[in-house]
Design a protein around this motif. Structure first.
Motif, PDB file in Angstrom:
ATOM      1  N   ASN A 102      -1.939   1.031  -9.119  1.00 16.19           N
ATOM      2  CA  ASN A 102      -2.933   0.307  -8.334  1.00 16.19           C
ATOM      3  C   ASN A 102      -3.521  -0.854  -9.128  1.00 16.19           C
ATOM      4  O   ASN A 102      -3.713  -1.941  -8.584  1.00 16.19           O
ATOM      5  CB  ASN A 102      -4.043   1.254  -7.884  1.00 16.19           C
ATOM      6  N   SER A 103      -3.794  -0.650 -10.406  1.00 16.38           N
ATOM      7  CA  SER A 103      -4.346  -1.745 -11.208  1.00 16.38           C
ATOM      8  C   SER A 103      -3.320  -2.855 -11.425  1.00 16.38           C
ATOM      9  O   SER A 103      -3.676  -4.036 -11.421  1.00 16.38           O
ATOM     10  CB  SER A 103      -4.863  -1.218 -12.542  1.00 16.38           C
ATOM     11  N   ILE A 146       0.830  -1.203   0.000  1.00 15.46           N
ATOM     12  CA  ILE A 146       0.000   0.000   0.000  1.00 15.46           C
ATOM     13  C   ILE A 146       0.867   1.256   0.000  1.00 15.46           C
ATOM     14  O   ILE A 146       0.589   2.217  -0.716  1.00 15.46           O
ATOM     15  CB  ILE A 146      -0.947   0.010   1.222  1.00 15.46           C
ATOM     16  N   ALA A 196      -0.940  -3.604  -9.281  1.00 18.95           N
ATOM     17  CA  ALA A 196      -0.842  -4.285  -7.985  1.00 18.95           C
ATOM     18  C   ALA A 196      -2.045  -5.194  -7.746  1.00 18.95           C
ATOM     19  O   ALA A 196      -1.910  -6.265  -7.151  1.00 18.95           O
ATOM     20  CB  ALA A 196      -0.732  -3.255  -6.865  1.00 18.95           C
ATOM     21  N   LYS A 197      -3.215  -4.780  -8.211  1.00 14.43           N
ATOM     22  CA  LYS A 197      -4.403  -5.606  -8.044  1.00 14.43           C
ATOM     23  C   LYS A 197      -4.297  -6.891  -8.869  1.00 14.43           C
ATOM     24  O   LYS A 197      -4.679  -7.962  -8.427  1.00 14.43           O
ATOM     25  CB  LYS A 197      -5.650  -4.832  -8.456  1.00 14.43           C
ATOM     26  N   LEU A 219      -0.947   6.826 -10.281  1.00 14.02           N
ATOM     27  CA  LEU A 219      -1.483   6.120  -9.124  1.00 14.02           C
ATOM     28  C   LEU A 219      -2.491   5.049  -9.548  1.00 14.02           C
ATOM     29  O   LEU A 219      -2.455   3.917  -9.054  1.00 14.02           O
ATOM     30  CB  LEU A 219      -2.143   7.102  -8.162  1.00 14.02           C
ATOM     31  N   THR A 258      -3.597  -7.131  -2.916  1.00 17.63           N
ATOM     32  CA  THR A 258      -3.540  -5.863  -2.213  1.00 17.63           C
ATOM     33  C   THR A 258      -3.676  -4.704  -3.202  1.00 17.63           C
ATOM     34  O   THR A 258      -2.939  -4.629  -4.173  1.00 17.63           O
ATOM     35  CB  THR A 258      -2.213  -5.714  -1.460  1.00 17.63           C
ATOM     36  N   SER A 259      -4.642  -3.835  -2.942  1.00 18.35           N
ATOM     37  CA  SER A 259      -4.798  -2.613  -3.730  1.00 18.35           C
ATOM     38  C   SER A 259      -5.529  -1.575  -2.886  1.00 18.35           C
ATOM     39  O   SER A 259      -5.998  -1.878  -1.800  1.00 18.35           O
ATOM     40  CB  SER A 259      -5.561  -2.894  -5.026  1.00 18.35           C
ATOM     41  N   LEU A 260      -5.614  -0.364  -3.395  1.00 11.45           N
ATOM     42  CA  LEU A 260      -6.269   0.690  -2.636  1.00 11.45           C
ATOM     43  C   LEU A 260      -7.793   0.591  -2.699  1.00 11.45           C
ATOM     44  O   LEU A 260      -8.489   0.848  -1.737  1.00 11.45           O
ATOM     45  CB  LEU A 260      -5.845   2.066  -3.154  1.00 11.45           C
ATOM     46  N   TRP A 261      -8.327   0.226  -3.844  1.00 10.82           N
ATOM     47  CA  TRP A 261      -9.771   0.067  -3.989  1.00 10.82           C
ATOM     48  C   TRP A 261     -10.086  -1.044  -4.924  1.00 10.82           C
ATOM     49  O   TRP A 261      -9.365  -1.514  -5.699  1.00 10.82           O
ATOM     50  CB  TRP A 261     -10.464   1.360  -4.450  1.00 10.82           C
ATOM     51  N   ILE A 309       2.300   1.883  -3.447  1.00 10.88           N
ATOM     52  CA  ILE A 309       1.280   2.417  -4.362  1.00 10.88           C
ATOM     53  C   ILE A 309       1.079   3.903  -4.103  1.00 10.88           C
ATOM     54  O   ILE A 309       1.029   4.710  -5.037  1.00 10.88           O
ATOM     55  CB  ILE A 309      -0.049   1.644  -4.189  1.00 10.88           C
TER      56      ILE A 309
END
Length: 82
Positions: free
Chosen positions: A70-71, A2, A73-74, A66, A79-82, A5
């Motif tokens: 994030n995509s 996190i 990492a997903k 960002l 683990t991702s922010l949303w 990211i």
């Protein structure tokens, strides 16, 4: 994960104060970054709207980076922010 990211979202932000203090007439052409350009055009040349537009462009690019990180990492893990 996190934290990496979130730090990728501010990749275009640099140490504004250090760069501004170390600039002189000899290295001005090569040491100009977006932050110092916004400062000089906005406050010294009183082009407030142009400086705000450059700052908005900088923030939009940071937000796009960002979202991309994030995509990735997903897709790579859970683990991702949303």
């Amino acid at each position: 994960m996190i934290l990496s990211i979130l730090s990728a979202g501010s990749i275009m932000s640099v140490g504004f104060e250090k760069i501004l203090l170390m600039q002189n007439a000899m290295n001005l052409e090569t040491s100009e970054v977006i932050s110092t350009y916004m400062y000089k055009s906005g406050l010294l040349n009183t082009q407030y709207s142009f400086s705000a537009a450059v700052g908005l462009f900088n923030n939009v690019i940071n937000f796009i980076i960002l979202i991309i990180v994030n995509s990735v990492a997903k897709k790579a893990g859970e683990t991702s922010l949303w």
